[in-house]
Write a protein that holds these residues in place. Structure first.
Motif, PDB file in Angstrom:
ATOM      1  N   ALA A  23      -2.107  -8.361 -30.034  1.00 43.64           N
ATOM      2  CA  ALA A  23      -2.988  -8.702 -29.200  1.00 43.64           C
ATOM      3  C   ALA A  23      -2.040  -9.609 -27.971  1.00 43.64           C
ATOM      4  O   ALA A  23      -2.492  -9.724 -26.872  1.00 43.64           O
ATOM      5  CB  ALA A  23      -3.868 -10.023 -29.689  1.00 43.64           C
ATOM      6  N   PHE A  24      -0.999  -9.838 -28.184  1.00 47.27           N
ATOM      7  CA  PHE A  24      -0.134 -10.652 -27.220  1.00 47.27           C
ATOM      8  C   PHE A  24       0.927  -9.530 -26.493  1.00 47.27           C
ATOM      9  O   PHE A  24       1.880 -10.070 -26.021  1.00 47.27           O
ATOM     10  CB  PHE A  24       0.913 -11.781 -27.951  1.00 47.27           C
ATOM     11  CG  PHE A  24       1.579 -11.013 -29.139  1.00 47.27           C
ATOM     12  CD1 PHE A  24       2.904 -10.577 -28.949  1.00 47.27           C
ATOM     13  CD2 PHE A  24       1.114 -11.357 -30.622  1.00 47.27           C
ATOM     14  CE1 PHE A  24       3.631 -10.451 -30.181  1.00 47.27           C
ATOM     15  CE2 PHE A  24       1.693 -10.733 -31.541  1.00 47.27           C
ATOM     16  CZ  PHE A  24       3.033 -10.263 -31.362  1.00 47.27           C
ATOM     17  N   CYS A  25       0.655  -8.302 -26.731  1.00 48.41           N
ATOM     18  CA  CYS A  25       1.678  -7.356 -26.291  1.00 48.41           C
ATOM     19  C   CYS A  25       0.774  -6.324 -25.626  1.00 48.41           C
ATOM     20  O   CYS A  25      -0.309  -5.840 -25.858  1.00 48.41           O
ATOM     21  CB  CYS A  25       2.570  -6.906 -27.232  1.00 48.41           C
ATOM     22  SG  CYS A  25       3.747  -5.599 -26.561  1.00 48.41           S
ATOM     23  N   ASP A  26       1.135  -5.699 -24.263  1.00 50.57           N
ATOM     24  CA  ASP A  26       0.608  -4.505 -23.646  1.00 50.57           C
ATOM     25  C   ASP A  26       1.449  -3.199 -23.683  1.00 50.57           C
ATOM     26  O   ASP A  26       0.926  -2.293 -23.224  1.00 50.57           O
ATOM     27  CB  ASP A  26      -0.070  -4.870 -22.264  1.00 50.57           C
ATOM     28  CG  ASP A  26       1.123  -5.063 -21.379  1.00 50.57           C
ATOM     29  OD1 ASP A  26       2.540  -5.280 -21.704  1.00 50.57           O
ATOM     30  OD2 ASP A  26       0.797  -5.395 -20.082  1.00 50.57           O
ATOM     31  N   ILE A  27       2.605  -3.212 -24.075  1.00 53.81           N
ATOM     32  CA  ILE A  27       3.423  -2.158 -24.265  1.00 53.81           C
ATOM     33  C   ILE A  27       2.910  -0.860 -24.730  1.00 53.81           C
ATOM     34  O   ILE A  27       2.942   0.133 -24.280  1.00 53.81           O
ATOM     35  CB  ILE A  27       4.846  -2.549 -24.877  1.00 53.81           C
ATOM     36  CG1 ILE A  27       5.260  -3.546 -24.133  1.00 53.81           C
ATOM     37  CG2 ILE A  27       5.567  -1.354 -24.802  1.00 53.81           C
ATOM     38  CD1 ILE A  27       6.922  -4.048 -24.692  1.00 53.81           C
ATOM     39  N   TRP A  28       2.147  -1.307 -25.947  1.00 55.62           N
ATOM     40  CA  TRP A  28       1.680   0.119 -26.666  1.00 55.62           C
ATOM     41  C   TRP A  28       0.484   0.607 -25.820  1.00 55.62           C
ATOM     42  O   TRP A  28       0.133   1.705 -26.286  1.00 55.62           O
ATOM     43  CB  TRP A  28       1.144  -0.599 -28.096  1.00 55.62           C
ATOM     44  CG  TRP A  28      -0.048  -1.678 -27.987  1.00 55.62           C
ATOM     45  CD1 TRP A  28       0.279  -3.048 -27.848  1.00 55.62           C
ATOM     46  CD2 TRP A  28      -1.339  -1.699 -27.733  1.00 55.62           C
ATOM     47  NE1 TRP A  28      -0.928  -3.635 -27.790  1.00 55.62           N
ATOM     48  CE2 TRP A  28      -2.070  -2.799 -27.595  1.00 55.62           C
ATOM     49  CE3 TRP A  28      -2.236  -0.387 -27.575  1.00 55.62           C
ATOM     50  CZ2 TRP A  28      -3.378  -3.090 -27.366  1.00 55.62           C
ATOM     51  CZ3 TRP A  28      -3.739  -0.520 -27.608  1.00 55.62           C
ATOM     52  CH2 TRP A  28      -4.365  -1.791 -27.407  1.00 55.62           C
ATOM     53  N   GLU A  29      -0.168  -0.062 -24.750  1.00 55.10           N
ATOM     54  CA  GLU A  29      -1.124   0.545 -24.087  1.00 55.10           C
ATOM     55  C   GLU A  29      -0.783   1.753 -23.012  1.00 55.10           C
ATOM     56  O   GLU A  29      -1.250   2.602 -22.528  1.00 55.10           O
ATOM     57  CB  GLU A  29      -2.034  -0.433 -23.233  1.00 55.10           C
ATOM     58  CG  GLU A  29      -2.428  -1.472 -24.172  1.00 55.10           C
ATOM     59  CD  GLU A  29      -3.364  -2.483 -23.415  1.00 55.10           C
ATOM     60  OE1 GLU A  29      -3.404  -2.329 -22.130  1.00 55.10           O
ATOM     61  OE2 GLU A  29      -3.673  -3.529 -23.961  1.00 55.10           O
ATOM     62  N   LYS A  30       0.832   1.821 -22.815  1.00 48.06           N
ATOM     63  CA  LYS A  30       1.446   2.706 -21.848  1.00 48.06           C
ATOM     64  C   LYS A  30       1.597   3.831 -22.497  1.00 48.06           C
ATOM     65  O   LYS A  30       2.231   3.981 -23.321  1.00 48.06           O
ATOM     66  CB  LYS A  30       2.556   1.958 -21.267  1.00 48.06           C
ATOM     67  CG  LYS A  30       2.296   0.785 -20.874  1.00 48.06           C
ATOM     68  CD  LYS A  30       3.731   0.059 -20.258  1.00 48.06           C
ATOM     69  CE  LYS A  30       3.506  -1.327 -19.561  1.00 48.06           C
ATOM     70  NZ  LYS A  30       4.780  -1.913 -18.948  1.00 48.06           N
ATOM     71  N   PRO A  31       1.326   5.243 -21.437  1.00 49.72           N
ATOM     72  CA  PRO A  31       1.925   6.292 -21.981  1.00 49.72           C
ATOM     73  C   PRO A  31       3.269   6.382 -21.796  1.00 49.72           C
ATOM     74  O   PRO A  31       4.113   5.810 -20.959  1.00 49.72           O
ATOM     75  CB  PRO A  31       0.952   7.235 -20.814  1.00 49.72           C
ATOM     76  CG  PRO A  31       0.848   6.400 -19.651  1.00 49.72           C
ATOM     77  CD  PRO A  31       0.504   5.045 -20.278  1.00 49.72           C
ATOM     78  N   SER A  32       4.038   7.160 -22.658  1.00 51.11           N
ATOM     79  CA  SER A  32       5.367   7.114 -22.725  1.00 51.11           C
ATOM     80  C   SER A  32       6.030   8.407 -23.325  1.00 51.11           C
ATOM     81  O   SER A  32       5.582   8.930 -24.255  1.00 51.11           O
ATOM     82  CB  SER A  32       5.681   5.832 -23.585  1.00 51.11           C
ATOM     83  OG  SER A  32       7.220   5.948 -23.512  1.00 51.11           O
ATOM     84  N   PRO A  33       7.308   8.609 -22.619  1.00 54.88           N
ATOM     85  CA  PRO A  33       7.877   9.742 -23.155  1.00 54.88           C
ATOM     86  C   PRO A  33       9.065   9.280 -24.454  1.00 54.88           C
ATOM     87  O   PRO A  33       8.827   7.982 -24.469  1.00 54.88           O
ATOM     88  CB  PRO A  33       8.638  10.228 -22.315  1.00 54.88           C
ATOM     89  CG  PRO A  33       8.930   9.195 -21.202  1.00 54.88           C
ATOM     90  CD  PRO A  33       7.538   8.302 -21.367  1.00 54.88           C
TER      91      PRO A  33
END
Length: 328
Positions: A23-33
């Motif tokens: 809940a305290f992070c938004d990195i996982w929401e990003k598309p990524s290679p």
């Protein structure tokens, strides 16, 4: 007075993908290679030329990258200190491949209560952390427990220390939560709660950078007189093989590396942006730990002296001073 005039740390994002939804992070929401071995090989060579000594292979969840053991082995062969932080979901089945390759291995755990920890992480990973501890110890590894502190889990710190880290002979790293962008972490810790953390950090087997506490008491970084040295101490490399400046969380500008990291970092435009570290409007009040820690270490200030005892204590308890001597 500046003691070290070159970057010391690389935050190398192997992917932004993650198998948790904290809940305290938004990195996982990003598309990524995913990063490639060819890019890693060239970039590590240039990081060495730039004076970097520590490479943090991070994410997202770094263990999602199947070539992580190769990256770590290469970094170790080139003389870097390596560090990895994981939620534990993939560690038990990959532990053998990682054995002996990570100088500072951190398992994230935010509560001694399964439901509380899993709720914050957005996935059932508590049992995997406990299993990771067991497997790592069987392999002779010395992992740490990274406890991210919020107001709503501060009371859980004692139980994690008493029931998990101390019985297993692990170091408990206290990581005060910070906010960035649109990500909120709840109410800020009160003065009394900061005092509690400061006292807790003096216990045996606990690591807390006391300068983190002082910085929060001081209201964070101030653009008029910045303590942040994010861009001059830390290189951030994205999964798309970009140099991100002045830090990951601001990401004001991204430069394609294209095999030229050394020249790119020293280019006038890059250095112009790096010179704005801690001075941008968004930098006011910042307390982001992963950039403040190297900032405190490179120049004398009250934060340098407050950070020094805990840093020495960690290196002594972990035995990483032996590794540092080998690289000297």
């Amino acid at each position: 007075m500046r003691l070290v005039k070159h970057p010391v740390l690389c935050n190398y994002y192997v992917t932004y993908r993650c198998n948790a939804k904290c809940a305290f992070c938004d990195i996982w929401e990003k598309p990524s290679p995913y990063i490639t071995l060819a890019d890693v090989t060239q970039n590590l060579r240039d990081l060495k030329r730039l004076g970097v000594s520590v490479v943090d292979f991070t994410g997202g969840e770094p263990l999602l990258h199947r070539q992580l053991p190769e990256f770590l082995a290469l970094a170790r062969q080139m003389g870097f200190i390596t560090t990895v932080t994981t939620n534990g979901l993939l560690y038990p089945k990959n532990a053998g491949k990682l054995r002996g390759l990570v100088d500072m291995l951190h398992f994230s755990l935010d509560s001694a209560d399964r439901a509380t920890h899993d709720l914050g992480r957005g996935v059932a990973c508590y049992d995997f952390v406990l299993e990771s501890i067991r497997v790592a110890k069987e392999l002779g590894e010395r992992p740490d427990i990274l406890f991210t502190v919020f107001r709503n889990n501060l009371a859980d710190l004692e139980a994690v220390y008493r029931d998990i880290t101390q019985p297993n002979g692990l170091v408990l790293i206290i990581n005060p939560a910070f906010e960035y962008g649109d990500i909120a972490t709840g109410e800020q810790l009160t003065a009394a709660e900061l005092d509690y953390l400061s006292a807790f950090g003096k216990r045996r087997g606990v690591y807390l950078n006391e300068a983190f506490i002082q910085l929060r008491r001081d209201g964070g970084n101030h653009v008029a007189d910045p303590v942040c040295r994010a861009a001059s101490t830390t290189l951030v490399i994205s999964p798309s093989n970009e140099l991100v400046l002045p830090c990951y969380h601001l990401g004001e500008q991204k430069f394609a590396i294209q095999g030229q990291l050394y020249d790119l970092y020293n280019a006038p435009e890059t250095q112009r942006l790096a010179a704005l570290e801690g001075r941008l409007p968004q930098c006011e009040g910042c307390t982001i730990n992963c950039y403040m820690q190297p900032s405190f270490a490179v120049e004398t200030s009250k934060y340098f002296w407050q950070a020094l005892p805990s840093t020495l204590k960690y290196n002594w308890e972990k035995g990483t001073w032996k590794r540092l001597l080998q690289l000297a």
